[in-house]
Design a protein around this motif. Structure first.
Motif, PDB file in Angstrom:
ATOM      1  N   THR A  69     -71.030  19.462 143.255  1.00 17.52           N
ATOM      2  CA  THR A  69     -70.560  20.944 142.907  1.00 17.52           C
ATOM      3  C   THR A  69     -68.986  20.710 142.490  1.00 17.52           C
ATOM      4  O   THR A  69     -68.241  19.676 142.792  1.00 17.52           O
ATOM      5  CB  THR A  69     -70.469  21.590 144.245  1.00 17.52           C
ATOM      6  N   ASP A  70     -68.549  21.770 141.715  1.00 18.45           N
ATOM      7  CA  ASP A  70     -67.181  21.819 141.500  1.00 18.45           C
ATOM      8  C   ASP A  70     -66.583  22.960 142.032  1.00 18.45           C
ATOM      9  O   ASP A  70     -65.572  23.444 141.674  1.00 18.45           O
ATOM     10  CB  ASP A  70     -67.139  22.174 139.955  1.00 18.45           C
ATOM     11  N   ARG A 105     -73.972  21.156 133.997  1.00 18.16           N
ATOM     12  CA  ARG A 105     -72.924  20.394 134.121  1.00 18.16           C
ATOM     13  C   ARG A 105     -73.376  19.213 135.342  1.00 18.16           C
ATOM     14  O   ARG A 105     -72.727  18.891 136.277  1.00 18.16           O
ATOM     15  CB  ARG A 105     -71.834  21.076 134.547  1.00 18.16           C
ATOM     16  N   GLU A 106     -74.526  18.674 135.003  1.00 18.00           N
ATOM     17  CA  GLU A 106     -75.147  17.942 135.759  1.00 18.00           C
ATOM     18  C   GLU A 106     -74.429  16.470 135.959  1.00 18.00           C
ATOM     19  O   GLU A 106     -74.252  15.782 134.771  1.00 18.00           O
ATOM     20  CB  GLU A 106     -76.421  17.612 135.489  1.00 18.00           C
ATOM     21  N   ALA A 157     -73.649  25.281 135.871  1.00 16.07           N
ATOM     22  CA  ALA A 157     -73.373  24.970 137.273  1.00 16.07           C
ATOM     23  C   ALA A 157     -73.364  23.249 137.230  1.00 16.07           C
ATOM     24  O   ALA A 157     -73.823  22.833 136.457  1.00 16.07           O
ATOM     25  CB  ALA A 157     -74.227  25.599 138.059  1.00 16.07           C
ATOM     26  N   ALA A 158     -72.895  22.757 138.357  1.00 20.34           N
ATOM     27  CA  ALA A 158     -73.134  21.434 138.969  1.00 20.34           C
ATOM     28  C   ALA A 158     -74.440  21.307 139.617  1.00 20.34           C
ATOM     29  O   ALA A 158     -75.199  22.179 139.846  1.00 20.34           O
ATOM     30  CB  ALA A 158     -71.995  21.001 139.899  1.00 20.34           C
ATOM     31  N   HIS A 159     -74.733  20.187 140.135  1.00 17.16           N
ATOM     32  CA  HIS A 159     -75.969  19.755 140.702  1.00 17.16           C
ATOM     33  C   HIS A 159     -76.531  20.792 141.744  1.00 17.16           C
ATOM     34  O   HIS A 159     -77.659  21.180 141.474  1.00 17.16           O
ATOM     35  CB  HIS A 159     -75.758  18.324 141.053  1.00 17.16           C
ATOM     36  N   VAL A 160     -75.927  20.893 142.865  1.00 21.60           N
ATOM     37  CA  VAL A 160     -76.342  21.998 143.723  1.00 21.60           C
ATOM     38  C   VAL A 160     -76.116  23.171 143.321  1.00 21.60           C
ATOM     39  O   VAL A 160     -75.062  23.815 143.465  1.00 21.60           O
ATOM     40  CB  VAL A 160     -75.763  21.478 145.190  1.00 21.60           C
TER      41      VAL A 160
END
Length: 300
Positions: A193-194, A246-247, A274-277
């Protein structure tokens, strides 16, 4: 959809009051007892039951917000804690085989079907749990009818792999010491996550699984092979693929290619900035909406 939960979340479950799920225990075939969180509908039971998995390091608490959002819209959601993860301390990080992991999932599905004979069963899994969910839908010994499969940034094609030295250690330990635990290569919180609040949550999470046994890591590879060797079009349940742009954990392009092949290009696909989670976005409402559409997706 419902408002996103306040963050940072408590470590076990972010929900309080009427939205707090019921803790349950599931006894597996070998006698191992694991936990479940059951989120009952807050209103008419208008949706399917959902068996909601978690990832390799995570536990149900990471995804309790989206589980509650599904319950707000009529779904009864069962979040199962994988053996050796979360609150489970017996055989921490261990599973004997891929078959055992799939049988555990089958036991959870059978329980849900028994308790809800008039409701369909949807399966949802984030990250490594998405890989396990896909393998279960391809498993010839599966007893439960699955109405839909929602894969959330599934670990079908990883960007972060186990180092070569760990792979060698897995091979050496399998026969002599299958329960020897080795590091899971996901300690960088920025991979997930960011969102600064959720990075802090991850750093403080004492339930997070940092190591897995040699047998578990080999079982994960067996699941990879099951998916890679499955015939084209063999994943014939209605599927939804949710991806993060943004994986940094999975390879989106390779994952999409596998899902397209297995579903004969019949899967719904949604991408998020978004990032992974996806759960850990500062405002996950759009993710909640897509997840609801996924579990409600049907052949009709």
């Amino acid at each position: 959809m419902s408002e996103p939960p306040h963050i940072p979340w408590p470590l076990d479950c972010p929900l309080e009051g009427a939205r707090r799920p019921q803790p349950r225990t599931l006894r597996l075939a070998d006698g191992y007892e694991t936990g479940m969180l059951v989120h009952s509908p807050r209103g008419p039971a208008a949706g399917p039951c959902v068996l909601y998995l978690h990832g390799i390091q995570s536990h149900p608490g990471w995804f309790a917000g989206s589980a509650a959002a599904l319950a707000d819209h009529g779904c009864r959601v069962y979040q199962i804690e994988r053996r050796g993860s979360g609150h489970n301390r017996t055989d921490r990080g261990h599973a004997r085989s891929a078959g055992q992991l799939l049988a555990d999932l089958d036991a959870a599905a059978a329980l849900i079907v028994r308790e809800n004979p008039d409701r369909s069963l949807a399966l949802a899994g984030p990250s490594w749990g998405g890989k396990l969910a896909a393998a279960y839908c391809l498993w010839p010994r599966r007893r439960a009818a699955i109405a839909s499969l929602t894969m959330i940034a599934p670990g079908i094609a990883a960007m972060v792999d186990v180092p070569a030295a760990t792979k060698l250690a897995v091979a050496l330990c399998l026969l002599a010491a299958p329960k020897v635990r080795l590091a899971i290569p996901l300690d960088d919180d920025e991979l997930f996550t960011d969102n600064p609040a959720m990075r802090e949550y991850l750093r403080a999470d004492t339930l997070r699984l940092r190591k897995a046994s040699a047998a578990f890591m080999f079982a994960s590879r067996v699941l990879d092979r099951m998916i890679a060797r499955a015939p084209d079009g063999s994943l014939n349940v209605p599927c939804t693929l949710l991806l993060a742009r943004r994986e940094r954990v999975i390879d989106n392009k390779a994952t999409s290619k596998v899902v397209t092949r297995l579903t004969a290009d019949r899967a719904q696909r949604v991408e998020f900035d978004a990032a992974h989670v996806l759960e850990f976005q500062s405002d996950p409402a759009a993710f909640y909406q897509a997840l609801l559409r996924g579990v409600q997706f049907s052949k009709a």
